[in-house]
Design a protein around this motif. Structure first.
Motif, PDB file in Angstrom:
ATOM      1  N   ASP A  86       3.989 -45.831-119.076  1.00 30.18           N
ATOM      2  CA  ASP A  86       4.944 -45.687-120.184  1.00 30.18           C
ATOM      3  C   ASP A  86       5.953 -46.836-120.212  1.00 30.18           C
ATOM      4  O   ASP A  86       6.400 -47.253-121.277  1.00 30.18           O
ATOM      5  CB  ASP A  86       5.681 -44.340-120.021  1.00 30.18           C
ATOM      6  CG  ASP A  86       6.696 -44.072-121.119  1.00 30.18           C
ATOM      7  OD1 ASP A  86       6.260 -43.775-122.251  1.00 30.18           O
ATOM      8  OD2 ASP A  86       7.911 -44.157-120.853  1.00 30.18           O
ATOM      9  N   ASP A  92       6.754 -48.893-123.613  1.00 32.68           N
ATOM     10  CA  ASP A  92       8.199 -48.842-123.896  1.00 32.68           C
ATOM     11  C   ASP A  92       8.969 -50.058-123.378  1.00 32.68           C
ATOM     12  O   ASP A  92      10.144 -50.234-123.689  1.00 32.68           O
ATOM     13  CB  ASP A  92       8.811 -47.564-123.309  1.00 32.68           C
ATOM     14  CG  ASP A  92       8.377 -46.317-124.067  1.00 32.68           C
ATOM     15  OD1 ASP A  92       7.776 -46.466-125.150  1.00 32.68           O
ATOM     16  OD2 ASP A  92       8.628 -45.202-123.577  1.00 32.68           O
ATOM     17  N   ASP A  94      10.277 -50.989-120.399  1.00 33.17           N
ATOM     18  CA  ASP A  94      11.515 -50.655-119.697  1.00 33.17           C
ATOM     19  C   ASP A  94      11.589 -51.325-118.330  1.00 33.17           C
ATOM     20  O   ASP A  94      10.578 -51.523-117.660  1.00 33.17           O
ATOM     21  CB  ASP A  94      11.622 -49.127-119.531  1.00 33.17           C
ATOM     22  CG  ASP A  94      12.333 -48.493-120.717  1.00 33.17           C
ATOM     23  OD1 ASP A  94      13.458 -48.953-121.031  1.00 33.17           O
ATOM     24  OD2 ASP A  94      11.784 -47.572-121.333  1.00 33.17           O
ATOM     25  N   ARG A  97      13.609 -47.475-113.700  1.00 35.56           N
ATOM     26  CA  ARG A  97      13.024 -46.132-113.612  1.00 35.56           C
ATOM     27  C   ARG A  97      13.396 -45.565-112.256  1.00 35.56           C
ATOM     28  O   ARG A  97      13.237 -46.249-111.248  1.00 35.56           O
ATOM     29  CB  ARG A  97      11.494 -46.243-113.770  1.00 35.56           C
ATOM     30  CG  ARG A  97      10.710 -44.988-113.520  1.00 35.56           C
ATOM     31  CD  ARG A  97      10.920 -43.934-114.577  1.00 35.56           C
ATOM     32  NE  ARG A  97      10.337 -44.279-115.864  1.00 35.56           N
ATOM     33  CZ  ARG A  97      10.439 -43.490-116.939  1.00 35.56           C
ATOM     34  NH1 ARG A  97      11.084 -42.341-116.879  1.00 35.56           N
ATOM     35  NH2 ARG A  97       9.913 -43.871-118.084  1.00 35.56           N
TER      36      ARG A  97
END
Ligand code: IPE
Ligand code: IPE
Ligand code: MG
Ligand code: MG
Length: 298
Positions: A86, A92, A94, A97
């Motif tokens: 993800d 996404d 990113d 995390r």
């Protein structure tokens, strides 16, 4: 509900973390980059909500949780893999995390893709083999493998992820957003609870009620994830906020505004709690987790 959730979560998190640590081989040589990458993401922390829900569902029906721990760990591996992918630049994109740089940032993109693939595959190996002392009957394991494969795959989480990516920048109808959220996040949460109910030997009635609990809770979980992306503190969350708006994601706050989204999450949790009326105090952890899902700050 008169139940102290914090120590309950802590105890299970510790047991799950120890079991996960034992299930993923420590790197033997410096060249074992793949093992290192798998461990980096899997042992980075995380709330362990899905495995705990699986175990708490078994507890709610008075079952022995020991044989269920490997299944709970496999579910967390599927979830962790989904986060690694993800976060990739093609998804996404990113950088943070679980309070650390994302795997593709700490290692590289190819390693992150492969570590995700390996965690997903390892999950199903564990479900199939289960060489623990308290192993589950093979027929029960096949039921769980089937149900988790469905929830994680093209009829569940991956289809949800596809819709999430495809529909960036388009304004969805609320019912379509709900369907997306049920797939991308709800399906695995429902399968986690259902696994605990099945493996715990729950009656047909108990399984239906627990699945109903999980369906409402799973949607509320993603509605809250959307809300926290607007209101949350990145330092507490361990991941960036404000990103959904930047990427023009379809979210509950974007479609209905923050107060209505909060109200929706609240209503869903009340429905989740209603599904548990037939259960005694052994379901208090599940009841308490329901409140936690919408009150959490990370
Ligand atoms: C985040 O899941 C992604 C969603 C499906 C909403 P969690 O909030 O459970 O993340 P961790 O496991 O605690 O990091
Ligand atoms: C994550 O959804 C869902 C899955 C990984 C299947 P999001 O993209 O909304 O979750 P976060 O906010 O990055 O954790
Ligand atoms: Mg996403
Ligand atoms: Mg994301």
């Amino acid at each position: 509900v008169d139940f102290d959730l914090a120590p309950y979560l802590k105890t299970w998190q510790n047991r799950i973390n120890a079991a996960l640590n034992a299930l993923v081989t420590p790197p033997g040589k410096p060249s074992h980059r793949l093992q290192e990458a798998m461990r980096y993401s899997l042992l980075a922390g995380g709330k362990r909500v899905r495995p705990i829900l699986c175990l708490a569902a078994a507890e709610a029906i008075g079952a022995d949780t020991r044989p269920i721990l490997p299944t709970a760990c496999a579910i967390e591996m599927i979830h962790t893999y989904s986060l690694i992918h993800d976060d990739l630049p093609a998804m996404d994109n990113d950088d943070f995390r679980r309070g650390m740089p994302t795997l593709h940032r700490a290692f590289d993109e190819a390693t992150a893709i492969l570590a995700g693939d390996a965690l997903l595959t390892l999950a199903f190996e564990i479900l199939a083999v289960d060489d623990s002392a308290n192993r589950l009957p093979a027929d029960q394991r096949i039921v769980i493998i089937h149900s988790l494969a469905q929830a994680a795959g093209a009829a569940g989480m991956i289809e949800g992820q596809m819709q999430d990516i495809q529909q960036e920048g388009q304004r969805l109808a609320l019912e379509d957003l709900e369907a997306l959220h049920r797939l991308k996040t709800g399906a695995l949460i429902e399968a986690a609870v259902s696994a605990g109910a099945v493996l715990g030997g729950g009656s047909e009635r108990q399984q239906v009620d627990l699945r109903s609990y999980a369906r409402h809770l799973g949607l509320a979980f993603q509605v809250t994830d959307d809300i926290l992306n607007v209101t949350g503190d990145p330092a507490v969350m361990g991941k960036a906020t404000g990103t959904d708006a930047t990427r023009q994601k379809n979210t509950y706050p974007a479609l209905m505004g923050l107060p209505a989204a909060q109200q929706r999450a609240q209503t869903l949790i009340e429905k989740a709690l209603k599904a548990l009326v037939g259960f005694d105090t052994k379901a208090n952890p599940l009841r308490s987790i329901a409140r936690y899902v919408i009150e959490r700050r990370n």
